[in-house]
Enzyme design. Structure first.
Site, PDB file in Angstrom:
ATOM      1  N   THR A 101      89.393  -5.460   5.461  1.00  0.00           N
ATOM      2  CA  THR A 101      88.416  -6.517   5.749  1.00  0.00           C
ATOM      3  C   THR A 101      88.881  -7.893   5.262  1.00  0.00           C
ATOM      4  O   THR A 101      88.322  -8.913   5.662  1.00  0.00           O
ATOM      5  CB  THR A 101      87.081  -6.222   5.044  1.00  0.00           C
ATOM      6  OG1 THR A 101      87.303  -6.283   3.613  1.00  0.00           O
ATOM      7  CG2 THR A 101      86.545  -4.842   5.404  1.00  0.00           C
ATOM      8  N   ASP A 150     103.183  -8.604  -5.358  1.00  0.00           N
ATOM      9  CA  ASP A 150     104.281  -7.638  -5.271  1.00  0.00           C
ATOM     10  C   ASP A 150     105.607  -8.274  -5.645  1.00  0.00           C
ATOM     11  O   ASP A 150     106.448  -7.645  -6.296  1.00  0.00           O
ATOM     12  CB  ASP A 150     104.376  -7.066  -3.842  1.00  0.00           C
ATOM     13  CG  ASP A 150     103.312  -6.006  -3.594  1.00  0.00           C
ATOM     14  OD1 ASP A 150     102.720  -5.512  -4.569  1.00  0.00           O
ATOM     15  OD2 ASP A 150     103.076  -5.690  -2.411  1.00  0.00           O
TER      16      ASP A 150
HETATM   17  C1  PRP Z   1      96.495 -12.350  -3.187  1.00  0.00           C
HETATM   18  C2  PRP Z   1      96.658 -13.728  -3.820  1.00  0.00           C
HETATM   19  C3  PRP Z   1      95.259 -14.248  -3.822  1.00  0.00           C
HETATM   20  C4  PRP Z   1      94.684 -13.664  -2.555  1.00  0.00           C
HETATM   21  C5  PRP Z   1      94.664 -14.733  -1.495  1.00  0.00           C
HETATM   22  O1  PRP Z   1      96.024 -11.449  -4.107  1.00  0.00           O
HETATM   23  O2  PRP Z   1      97.263 -13.709  -5.085  1.00  0.00           O
HETATM   24  O3  PRP Z   1      94.492 -13.847  -4.945  1.00  0.00           O
HETATM   25  O4  PRP Z   1      95.547 -12.606  -2.150  1.00  0.00           O
HETATM   26  O5  PRP Z   1      94.053 -14.260  -0.351  1.00  0.00           O
HETATM   27  P1  PRP Z   1      92.661 -14.832   0.167  1.00  0.00           P
HETATM   28  O6  PRP Z   1      92.738 -16.323   0.061  1.00  0.00           O
HETATM   29  O7  PRP Z   1      92.612 -14.348   1.581  1.00  0.00           O
HETATM   30  O8  PRP Z   1      91.554 -14.248  -0.656  1.00  0.00           O
HETATM   31  P2  PRP Z   1      95.815  -9.878  -3.764  1.00  0.00           P
HETATM   32  O9  PRP Z   1      94.421  -9.633  -3.302  1.00  0.00           O
HETATM   33  O10 PRP Z   1      96.922  -9.435  -2.862  1.00  0.00           O
HETATM   34  O11 PRP Z   1      95.901  -9.188  -5.178  1.00  0.00           O
HETATM   35  P3  PRP Z   1      97.143  -9.108  -6.200  1.00  0.00           P
HETATM   36  O12 PRP Z   1      97.331 -10.492  -6.790  1.00  0.00           O
HETATM   37  O13 PRP Z   1      96.625  -8.133  -7.213  1.00  0.00           O
HETATM   38  O14 PRP Z   1      98.355  -8.642  -5.478  1.00  0.00           O
END
Ligand code: PRP
Ligand code: URA
Length: 209
Positions: free
Chosen positions: A108, A203
């Site tokens: 989502t 990652d």
């Molecule tokens: C990534 C990134 C942001 C988010 C951005 O984190 O570091 O927090 O996605 O996406 P958005 O603007 O669409 O919300 P992720 O959810 O992949 O988690 P992680 O940092 O634990 O890998």
């Protein structure tokens, strides 16, 4: 007044290009994220409050400005935001650090909170929220909402790469928050990844897949 500042310093642009390279390994990637955070922090913290203190130089005693104590909180959005924290504490070692844990649902793309711990009290501090990526803007918008619920008032948000979609959302949801962007990229793809972007920042920082 627009609340967005997009960086144009050549050192920042150069280092972001190195981050984008898929051949940049974990170790170098981490170092670059930290260095970019320091360079951007220099700009984002240009209005940190100062106070005059008495200093004795070899010549005479004078009143001279120093950063006023206990004024800054850095709040990384977990996980990837962690990579930017040291870049800021290198500049302001006395900063307190809070954490907000959010992950994006891969289907989502909605953010889910799993952790929130902020310095208390938070209302008197400048709060610098850091996350390398602003994609849909869901995670950042949610994080800023939590911080406001906890009493945060003077909030800044700093990201290394933003998509236009996320930047527009953040400006609309939080017009009171000053936003600092390392580079504004072209668009999101159908998986809500930033193009050209740098892939999955978490990652790449932590060497996971
Ligand atoms: C990534 C990134 C942001 C988010 C951005 O984190 O570091 O927090 O996605 O996406 P958005 O603007 O669409 O919300 P992720 O959810 O992949 O988690 P992680 O940092 O634990 O890998
Ligand atoms: N999160 C990332 O790490 N990269 C993107 O391109 C989008 C969200």
């Amino acid at each position: 007044m627009d609340n967005v500042k997009i960086m144009d310093h050549p050192l920042i642009q150069h280092k972001i290009s190195m981050l984008r390279d898929k051949n940049t390994g974990t170790n170098e990637f981490r170092t670059l994220v930290e260095e970019i955070a320091t360079l951007m922090g220099f700009e984002a913290l240009r209005d940190l409050p100062l106070e005059d203190v008495e200093i004795e130089t070899p010549i005479e005693t004078c009143m001279t400005p120093m950063i006023a104590g206990k004024k800054l909180a850095v709040v990384p959005i977990l996980r990837a935001g962690l990579g930017m924290v040291e870049g800021i504490t290198n500049l302001v070692p006395t900063a307190k650090i809070g954490h907000i844990g959010l992950y994006r649902d891969p289907e989502t793309h909605e953010p889910h909170e799993y952790y929130c711990k902020l310095p208390d009290p938070i209302d008197q501090r400048t709060i610098l929220v850091v996350d390398p990526m602003l994609a849909t803007g869901g995670s950042a918008s949610e994080a800023l909402g939590f911080i406001k619920q906890h009493g945060g008032k003077k909030i800044k948000f700093m990201c290394i790469i933003a998509a236009p979609e996320g930047l527009e959302r953040l400006k609309k949801d939080h017009p009171d928050v000053q936003i600092y962007v390392g580079h504004l990229d072209r668009e999101l793809n159908s998986d809500a990844y930033i193009c050209p972007g740098l892939g999955d920042a978490g990652d790449r920082i932590f060497g996971t897949k």
